[in-house]
Design an enzyme around this catalytic site. Structure first.
Site, PDB file in Angstrom:
ATOM      1  N   LYS A 200       0.863  -1.180   0.000  1.00  0.00           N
ATOM      2  CA  LYS A 200       0.000   0.000   0.000  1.00  0.00           C
ATOM      3  C   LYS A 200       0.894   1.223   0.000  1.00  0.00           C
ATOM      4  O   LYS A 200       1.717   1.401   0.904  1.00  0.00           O
ATOM      5  CB  LYS A 200      -0.897  -0.021   1.236  1.00  0.00           C
ATOM      6  CG  LYS A 200      -1.689   1.267   1.440  1.00  0.00           C
ATOM      7  CD  LYS A 200      -2.694   1.142   2.569  1.00  0.00           C
ATOM      8  CE  LYS A 200      -3.357   2.468   2.855  1.00  0.00           C
ATOM      9  NZ  LYS A 200      -4.399   2.354   3.884  1.00  0.00           N
ATOM     10  N   LYS A 253      -2.185  -1.578  -3.721  1.00  0.00           N
ATOM     11  CA  LYS A 253      -3.054  -0.402  -3.648  1.00  0.00           C
ATOM     12  C   LYS A 253      -2.218   0.863  -3.693  1.00  0.00           C
ATOM     13  O   LYS A 253      -1.251   0.926  -2.923  1.00  0.00           O
ATOM     14  CB  LYS A 253      -3.840  -0.483  -2.347  1.00  0.00           C
ATOM     15  CG  LYS A 253      -4.585   0.758  -1.945  1.00  0.00           C
ATOM     16  CD  LYS A 253      -5.135   0.626  -0.563  1.00  0.00           C
ATOM     17  CE  LYS A 253      -5.740   1.946  -0.139  1.00  0.00           C
ATOM     18  NZ  LYS A 253      -6.145   1.973   1.230  1.00  0.00           N
TER      19      LYS A 253
END
Ligand SMILES: NCc1[nH]cc(CCC(=O)O)c1CC(=O)O
Ligand SMILES: [Zn+2]
Ligand SMILES: [Zn+2]
Length: 330
Positions: A200, A253
């Protein structure tokens, strides 16, 4: 004359033959739809920076989801948005409130929609008064061990309430192991999937989400725990680390600008399902560009999702899920 091996067109002239050239086809089972759930049961407030998305209270959830489930919605990811006075403190106590929005929603959805696969995002930033994803020391830096302990407690509380999957997005070191051990201790590790937001990245893409969830940090930013976007090697290490700690699914992400990371995740562990989170800023950007006449929304969205699948993801978290439930029927 053309050489015989130079002719490719014959292999994809027809729509069906074009589909045969594809490696992966988007299906409804691949989609996870994000939902923002408030503690105000009758609320239904559109989120201005996220077209067509709303924050909803418990009473608005079932009527909203019913038609989507009829169309084939298989999975949702829940984010709690506590709005009541006094619900936030330094260690995110309300994240595991048995009467809070997330745990109440898990129970309601399990009862109303027994087939729906319920994922819970696990983080503290929606519940801390400082808005950071973990517990802080006096100097404002993270106290990793205390954070992992708290995050594992929160994850186990969602699993106990009936979540099928817990997905920690906090980025503390060692939280996958902490959660896995917590699930084992609670006797839930055999039936709860652990999806790690392993890669992320920090950056400009989460703005609309933070508006929706009221989770922007009160000071500083998240660059000391979310990954630097130039750090391909560090992302590979985080993926390897989270797999070794017991992650069942690896998430990357944001998605569209991180296709190399998705394909790295696939290469690091070819036998692990890879999820991609097409985040709020990516969603809002496509809407804004379509509105400005840059392209037709559907064509652009389909092309972005194709890229994400081509890179190696087989699970996509997307705010476009309701649209895809329609488009995939045509
Ligand atoms: N940690 C909470 C969390 N979980 C998912 C997102 C972002 C999702 C999106 O932008 O759609 C965030 C925000 C953040 O890390 O600041
Ligand atoms: Zn967070
Ligand atoms: Zn720092």
């Amino acid at each position: 004359m053309t050489d015989i091996s130079s002719i490719l067109h014959g292999g994809y002239h027809h729509p069906l033959s074009r589909s045969w050239q594809g490696t992966t086809q988007l299906t409804k089972s691949m989609l996870i739809y994000p939902l923002f759930i408030t503690d105000n049961p009758d609320e239904e407030t559109p989120i201005s920076s996220l077209p067509n998305q709303s924050r909803r209270g418990l009473n608005k959830l079932v009527p909203y989801l019913k038609p989507l489930i009829t169309k084939g919605l298989k999975s949702v990811i829940l984010f709690g948005v506590p709005l009541a006075e006094g619900t936030k403190d330094s260690c995110g106590t309300s994240a595991s409130d048995p009467n809070g929005p997330v745990i109440s929603a898990i129970k309601l959805l399990r009862q109303e929609f027994p087939e729906l696969f319920i994922v819970c995002d696990v983080c503290l930033c929606e519940y801390t008064d400082h808005g950071h994803c973990g517990i802080l020391r006096e100097d404002g830096t993270l106290e990793n061990e205390a954070s992992v302990k708290r995050i594992a407690e929160v994850a186990v509380s969602y699993a106990k309430a009936g979540a099928h999957c817990v997905a920690p997005s906090d980025m503390m070191d060692g939280r996958i192991k902490g959660i896995k051990l917590g699930l084992i201790e609670a006797g839930l590790a055999h039936k709860v999937l652990l999806m790690s937001y392993a890669a992320k990245f920090a950056g400009p893409w989460y703005g609309p989400f933070r508006e929706a969830a009221g989770s922007a940090p009160a000071f500083g930013d998240r660059r000391c725990y979310q990954l630097p976007s130039n750090a391909r090697g560090l992302a590979r290490r985080a993926i390897t680390r989270d797999l070794s700690e017991g992650a069942d699914v690896i998430m990357v992400k944001p998605a569209a600008n991180f296709l190399d990371i998705i394909s790295d995740a696939k290469q690091v562990s070819p036998d692990t399902p890879i999820a991609a989170y097409h985040v709020s800023g990516e969603y809002a950007m496509l809407h804004a560009a379509a509105k400005a006449g840059v392209f037709e929304l559907r064509k652009a969205v389909e092309d972005v999702m194709t890229g994400i699948l081509r890179a190696g993801a087989t699970i996509i978290v997307s705010y476009f899920t309701p649209e895809f439930l329609e488009w995939l029927d045509e």
